[in-house]
Motif scaffolding. Sequence first.
Motif, PDB file in Angstrom:
ATOM      1  N   GLY A   1       0.828  -1.210   0.000  1.00 36.57           N
ATOM      2  CA  GLY A   1       0.000   0.000   0.000  1.00 36.57           C
ATOM      3  C   GLY A   1       0.852   1.245   0.000  1.00 36.57           C
ATOM      4  N   ALA A   2       1.911   1.250   0.809  1.00 36.36           N
ATOM      5  CA  ALA A   2       2.826   2.390   0.861  1.00 36.36           C
ATOM      6  C   ALA A   2       3.508   2.580  -0.492  1.00 36.36           C
ATOM      7  CB  ALA A   2       3.862   2.192   1.964  1.00 36.36           C
ATOM      8  N   GLU A   3       3.876   1.474  -1.136  1.00 39.81           N
ATOM      9  CA  GLU A   3       4.513   1.556  -2.453  1.00 39.81           C
ATOM     10  C   GLU A   3       3.545   2.141  -3.470  1.00 39.81           C
ATOM     11  OE1 GLU A   3       6.823  -1.220  -5.737  1.00 39.81           O
ATOM     12  OE2 GLU A   3       6.127  -2.132  -3.878  1.00 39.81           O
ATOM     13  N   LYS A   4       2.266   1.734  -3.414  1.00 40.93           N
ATOM     14  CA  LYS A   4       1.269   2.281  -4.342  1.00 40.93           C
ATOM     15  C   LYS A   4       1.068   3.776  -4.109  1.00 40.93           C
ATOM     16  CE  LYS A   4      -1.402  -1.904  -5.217  1.00 40.93           C
ATOM     17  NZ  LYS A   4      -2.706  -2.581  -5.063  1.00 40.93           N
ATOM     18  N   ARG A   5       1.014   4.176  -2.842  1.00 44.55           N
ATOM     19  CA  ARG A   5       0.861   5.607  -2.534  1.00 44.55           C
ATOM     20  C   ARG A   5       2.078   6.389  -3.023  1.00 44.55           C
ATOM     21  NH1 ARG A   5      -1.022   3.224   2.141  1.00 44.55           N
ATOM     22  NH2 ARG A   5       0.884   3.705   3.293  1.00 44.55           N
ATOM     23  N   ALA A   6       3.262   5.839  -2.810  1.00 49.63           N
ATOM     24  CA  ALA A   6       4.490   6.509  -3.269  1.00 49.63           C
ATOM     25  C   ALA A   6       4.503   6.611  -4.791  1.00 49.63           C
ATOM     26  CB  ALA A   6       5.721   5.758  -2.766  1.00 49.63           C
ATOM     27  N   THR A   7       4.062   5.548  -5.464  1.00 52.16           N
ATOM     28  CA  THR A   7       4.006   5.564  -6.926  1.00 52.16           C
ATOM     29  C   THR A   7       3.046   6.641  -7.407  1.00 52.16           C
ATOM     30  OG1 THR A   7       4.520   3.205  -7.012  1.00 52.16           O
ATOM     31  CG2 THR A   7       3.515   4.161  -8.968  1.00 52.16           C
ATOM     32  N   LYS A   8       1.902   6.770  -6.729  1.00 55.75           N
ATOM     33  CA  LYS A   8       0.920   7.799  -7.108  1.00 55.75           C
ATOM     34  C   LYS A   8       1.490   9.194  -6.876  1.00 55.75           C
ATOM     35  CE  LYS A   8      -3.859   9.304  -6.425  1.00 55.75           C
ATOM     36  NZ  LYS A   8      -3.594  10.478  -7.111  1.00 55.75           N
ATOM     37  N   ILE A   9       2.185   9.373  -5.760  1.00 58.84           N
ATOM     38  CA  ILE A   9       2.796  10.682  -5.468  1.00 58.84           C
ATOM     39  C   ILE A   9       3.808  11.041  -6.543  1.00 58.84           C
ATOM     40  CG2 ILE A   9       4.330  11.894  -3.864  1.00 58.84           C
ATOM     41  CD1 ILE A   9       2.864  10.375  -1.584  1.00 58.84           C
ATOM     42  N   VAL A  10       4.647  10.085  -6.917  1.00 58.96           N
ATOM     43  CA  VAL A  10       5.655  10.330  -7.959  1.00 58.96           C
ATOM     44  C   VAL A  10       4.976  10.641  -9.293  1.00 58.96           C
ATOM     45  CG1 VAL A  10       7.488   9.243  -9.316  1.00 58.96           C
ATOM     46  CG2 VAL A  10       7.469   8.995  -6.832  1.00 58.96           C
ATOM     47  N   LYS A  11       3.928   9.869  -9.612  1.00 56.06           N
ATOM     48  CA  LYS A  11       3.201  10.096 -10.865  1.00 56.06           C
ATOM     49  C   LYS A  11       2.572  11.484 -10.884  1.00 56.06           C
ATOM     50  CE  LYS A  11      -0.760   8.460 -13.477  1.00 56.06           C
ATOM     51  NZ  LYS A  11      -2.040   7.791 -13.339  1.00 56.06           N
ATOM     52  N   ASP A  12       1.923  11.874  -9.770  1.00 56.72           N
ATOM     53  CA  ASP A  12       1.311  13.199  -9.686  1.00 56.72           C
ATOM     54  C   ASP A  12       2.366  14.294  -9.799  1.00 56.72           C
ATOM     55  OD1 ASP A  12      -1.128  11.973  -9.395  1.00 56.72           O
ATOM     56  OD2 ASP A  12      -1.250  12.287  -7.218  1.00 56.72           O
ATOM     57  N   ALA A  13       3.510  14.081  -9.177  1.00 57.25           N
ATOM     58  CA  ALA A  13       4.594  15.067  -9.245  1.00 57.25           C
ATOM     59  C   ALA A  13       5.092  15.214 -10.679  1.00 57.25           C
ATOM     60  CB  ALA A  13       5.736  14.665  -8.319  1.00 57.25           C
ATOM     61  N   ARG A  14       5.233  14.082 -11.378  1.00 63.11           N
ATOM     62  CA  ARG A  14       5.689  14.148 -12.779  1.00 63.11           C
ATOM     63  C   ARG A  14       4.670  14.872 -13.651  1.00 63.11           C
ATOM     64  NH1 ARG A  14       8.132   8.102 -13.287  1.00 63.11           N
ATOM     65  NH2 ARG A  14      10.156   8.570 -12.378  1.00 63.11           N
ATOM     66  N   GLU A  15       3.390  14.547 -13.445  1.00 63.59           N
ATOM     67  CA  GLU A  15       2.342  15.206 -14.232  1.00 63.59           C
ATOM     68  C   GLU A  15       2.320  16.701 -13.938  1.00 63.59           C
ATOM     69  OE1 GLU A  15      -1.209  13.047 -13.243  1.00 63.59           O
ATOM     70  OE2 GLU A  15      -0.708  11.366 -14.569  1.00 63.59           O
ATOM     71  N   GLY A  16       2.495  17.062 -12.676  1.00 65.35           N
ATOM     72  CA  GLY A  16       2.549  18.475 -12.308  1.00 65.35           C
ATOM     73  C   GLY A  16       3.733  19.169 -12.951  1.00 65.35           C
ATOM     74  N   LYS A  17       4.855  18.478 -12.977  1.00 64.47           N
ATOM     75  CA  LYS A  17       6.062  19.053 -13.585  1.00 64.47           C
ATOM     76  C   LYS A  17       5.851  19.258 -15.077  1.00 64.47           C
ATOM     77  CE  LYS A  17      10.979  18.195 -14.265  1.00 64.47           C
ATOM     78  NZ  LYS A  17      12.088  17.272 -14.054  1.00 64.47           N
ATOM     79  N   VAL A  18       5.248  18.282 -15.739  1.00 60.78           N
ATOM     80  CA  VAL A  18       4.979  18.396 -17.177  1.00 60.78           C
ATOM     81  C   VAL A  18       4.039  19.570 -17.427  1.00 60.78           C
ATOM     82  CG1 VAL A  18       3.807  17.266 -19.112  1.00 60.78           C
ATOM     83  CG2 VAL A  18       5.447  15.983 -17.738  1.00 60.78           C
ATOM     84  N   GLU A  19       3.018  19.707 -16.596  1.00 63.95           N
ATOM     85  CA  GLU A  19       2.064  20.801 -16.757  1.00 63.95           C
ATOM     86  C   GLU A  19       2.745  22.156 -16.542  1.00 63.95           C
ATOM     87  OE1 GLU A  19      -1.296  22.378 -18.009  1.00 63.95           O
ATOM     88  OE2 GLU A  19      -0.952  20.224 -17.918  1.00 63.95           O
ATOM     89  N   ARG A  20       3.590  22.234 -15.513  1.00 65.69           N
ATOM     90  CA  ARG A  20       4.315  23.490 -15.268  1.00 65.69           C
ATOM     91  C   ARG A  20       5.262  23.804 -16.420  1.00 65.69           C
ATOM     92  NH1 ARG A  20       4.694  21.062 -10.316  1.00 65.69           N
ATOM     93  NH2 ARG A  20       6.909  20.604 -10.572  1.00 65.69           N
ATOM     94  N   MET A  21       5.890  22.784 -16.996  1.00 64.29           N
ATOM     95  CA  MET A  21       6.787  22.998 -18.137  1.00 64.29           C
ATOM     96  C   MET A  21       6.003  23.517 -19.343  1.00 64.29           C
ATOM     97  SD  MET A  21       9.891  22.495 -17.300  1.00 64.29           S
ATOM     98  CE  MET A  21      10.741  22.250 -18.838  1.00 64.29           C
ATOM     99  N   LYS A  22       4.811  22.938 -19.577  1.00 66.25           N
ATOM    100  CA  LYS A  22       3.979  23.410 -20.687  1.00 66.25           C
ATOM    101  C   LYS A  22       3.578  24.860 -20.468  1.00 66.25           C
ATOM    102  CE  LYS A  22       1.893  19.004 -22.064  1.00 66.25           C
ATOM    103  NZ  LYS A  22       0.634  18.229 -22.097  1.00 66.25           N
TER     104      LYS A  22
END
Length: 136
Positions: A42-63
């Motif tokens: 469960g912790a790994e899934k939450r960490a994966t989601k956090i990383v995914k959200d961070a990457r998506e946020g970074k991509v959006e900020r870059m755009k």
Amino acid sequence: ARTHGAPSPSARPAAPQKPRSSEVHTGASKMADKKGIEHLMGAEKRATKIVKDAREGKVERMKQAKAEAADLVETYRQEKETAFSTKSQDLLVIDDAAGIEAETAADIQKMQADYAQNKAATIDYMMDLVTNVTLK
């Protein structure tokens, strides 16, 4: 005297070893292990989601940054283009004025040359008309 290979009388026979705690699996410990593994997953899934959200946020900020930079570049380009057009128009007016002045100076010089060339002939012609009057 003791021999080298003989056991000493004070040595005790080895006692049977207890199984290590990691080797003992009771029903309760198996459940705890399973819960621990589930907790880790469960912790790994939450960490994966956090990383995914961070990457998506970074991509959006870059755009967004790229779009803002493109707007800034376009504004700068338009400012420079306007300044260039204004400067070009000013230079054309100056060039036109300089061209007109040069053309006028050339025309004046040509007229002065024509005058100098025809001055004597014109004076003679006019003197002849004044001095030779025919009556009718």
